[in-house]
Design an enzyme around this catalytic site. Structure first.
Site, PDB file in Angstrom:
ATOM      1  N   LEU A   1      -3.958 -25.980  13.599  1.00 31.04           N
ATOM      2  CA  LEU A   1      -4.919 -25.158  14.708  1.00 31.04           C
ATOM      3  C   LEU A   1      -4.132 -24.651  15.534  1.00 31.04           C
ATOM      4  O   LEU A   1      -3.343 -24.463  16.052  1.00 31.04           O
ATOM      5  CB  LEU A   1      -5.491 -26.814  15.275  1.00 31.04           C
ATOM      6  N   ASP A   2      -5.329 -23.403  15.441  1.00 30.90           N
ATOM      7  CA  ASP A   2      -4.650 -22.172  16.625  1.00 30.90           C
ATOM      8  C   ASP A   2      -4.422 -22.489  17.973  1.00 30.90           C
ATOM      9  O   ASP A   2      -5.567 -23.481  18.401  1.00 30.90           O
ATOM     10  CB  ASP A   2      -5.900 -21.099  16.886  1.00 30.90           C
ATOM     11  N   PRO A   3      -4.039 -22.475  19.003  1.00 32.35           N
ATOM     12  CA  PRO A   3      -3.780 -22.550  20.216  1.00 32.35           C
ATOM     13  C   PRO A   3      -5.003 -22.878  20.714  1.00 32.35           C
ATOM     14  O   PRO A   3      -5.635 -23.560  21.784  1.00 32.35           O
ATOM     15  CB  PRO A   3      -3.038 -21.369  20.369  1.00 32.35           C
ATOM     16  N   MET A   4      -5.992 -21.809  20.798  1.00 37.23           N
ATOM     17  CA  MET A   4      -7.250 -22.307  20.898  1.00 37.23           C
ATOM     18  C   MET A   4      -7.939 -23.197  20.987  1.00 37.23           C
ATOM     19  O   MET A   4      -8.956 -23.471  20.686  1.00 37.23           O
ATOM     20  CB  MET A   4      -8.329 -20.321  21.085  1.00 37.23           C
ATOM     21  N   ALA A   5      -7.671 -23.265  19.494  1.00 31.57           N
ATOM     22  CA  ALA A   5      -8.362 -24.709  18.544  1.00 31.57           C
ATOM     23  C   ALA A   5      -8.719 -26.485  18.860  1.00 31.57           C
ATOM     24  O   ALA A   5      -7.646 -25.476  19.498  1.00 31.57           O
ATOM     25  CB  ALA A   5      -8.533 -24.417  16.818  1.00 31.57           C
TER      26      ALA A   5
END
Length: 308
Positions: free
Chosen positions: A46-50
């Site tokens: 998962l991306d950091p912002m997710a």
């Protein structure tokens, strides 16, 4: 002499609710330290912002994590129209701005219909895919762009949950390899104004759902190792979609020596993979090489104990 692995032999699956702002690997290492686990891995970045569902495999579960990489997934995402960023999400630099036309719900639904089913996506530069041995996001950070071949993915559903002016919220049910950032960008261009995502939350991956997620706050509030381990799911949850076979003592003995075990020829066909059990305990996976026989494919260390 083999070096002894540091940590505890903790085995199971943690359905972690990954917080915003940290990488999947950072979340994984934090979970590993909390459980003092010898071995750990996750099943899809998962991306950091997710935020949301990040299954963390501990110990023996890492042997079967690849089966979850192929799983379908469900996301909630908020799409901001009229603003394009270099990463496709709110963490990137704004590179374009466009006027957002008036859009009725029917207008949105008409465009969303074009992105349901099997579609082609060009993977974003800000991704972990590799080009000549280097990750694309490393090249992107150097200001470089390379050609990426389009990939076929399936969007089983893109359901409109809310529409407020120049933004809307979607629930997306999709196949592996689908980039929600790219989906949002493509929808934005189809609407004539571009877009990026400002929120992304994973709610389901394979058989695992958000209702079973655990936060770091919850884990850290547990008084001890036993209480934390009680929050883990069993290892065989990763392969619950496969058929189940129970072996007798002789079959177990043969597996321990790396030999095939007899099974009912009518139960499974050649090439099929099954979950193997003995006395109610999960042993691992076997594959039918010859009709009426199942060979060990990937077994737990406990299943092979005693195979002198």
């Amino acid at each position: 002499m083999a070096r002894r692995r540091r940590g505890l032999p903790v085995n199971g699956i943690l359905l972690l609710d990954k917080p915003w702002g940290v990488s999947s690997n950072h979340a994984l290492q934090r979970a590993r330290r909390l459980f003092q686990a010898q071995k750990a891995g996750h099943t899809g970045t998962l991306d950091p912002m997710a935020t949301g569902l990040l299954p963390v495999c501990l110990g023996e579960a890492t042997k079967f994590s690849s089966y979850l990489l192929e799983a379908d997934k469900v996301y909630h995402t908020r799409v901001q129209l009229g603003v394009v960023t270099d990463t496709g999400d709110a963490e990137g630099e704004v590179v374009e701005r466009h006027a957002v036309p008036f859009l009725s719900e029917a207008d949105l639904e008409g465009v969303l219909a074009r992105f349901r089913g099997e579609i082609e996506q060009v993977p974003p530069m800000y991704s972990a895919l590799k080009h000549q041995g280097r990750k694309l996001y490393e090249l992107a950070r150097e200001g470089k762009t390379v050609e990426r071949a389009a990939r076929r993915v399936t969007v089983y559903d893109a359901r409109l949950l809310a529409h407020e002016g120049d933004a809307f919220t979607l629930e997306v049910r999709c196949s592996k390899g689908t980039y929600i950032r790219t989906l949002a960008e493509d929808i934005g261009w189809a609407l004539g104004c571009g877009a990026h995502i400002t929120e992304l939350r994973r709610l389901k991956t394979g058989p695992f759902e958000a209702s079973g997620m655990v936060t770091f706050d919850t884990l850290e509030a547990k008084p001890g190792q036993v209480e934390r381990e009680a929050m883990l799911l069993p290892v065989d949850g990763l392969v619950a979609h496969l058929p189940e076979l129970t072996l007798d003592s002789e079959g177990l003995k043969r597996l321990r020596y790396g030999q095939s075990a007899p099974i009912d020829p009518a139960s499974m066909g050649e090439g099929e993979t099954a979950r193997l059990y003995h006395g109610g305990s999960f042993l691992g996976l076997g594959v039918v090489r010859v009709a009426g026989e199942i060979a060990p494919r990937r077994l737990l260390s406990t299943a092979t104990a005693g195979s002198a």
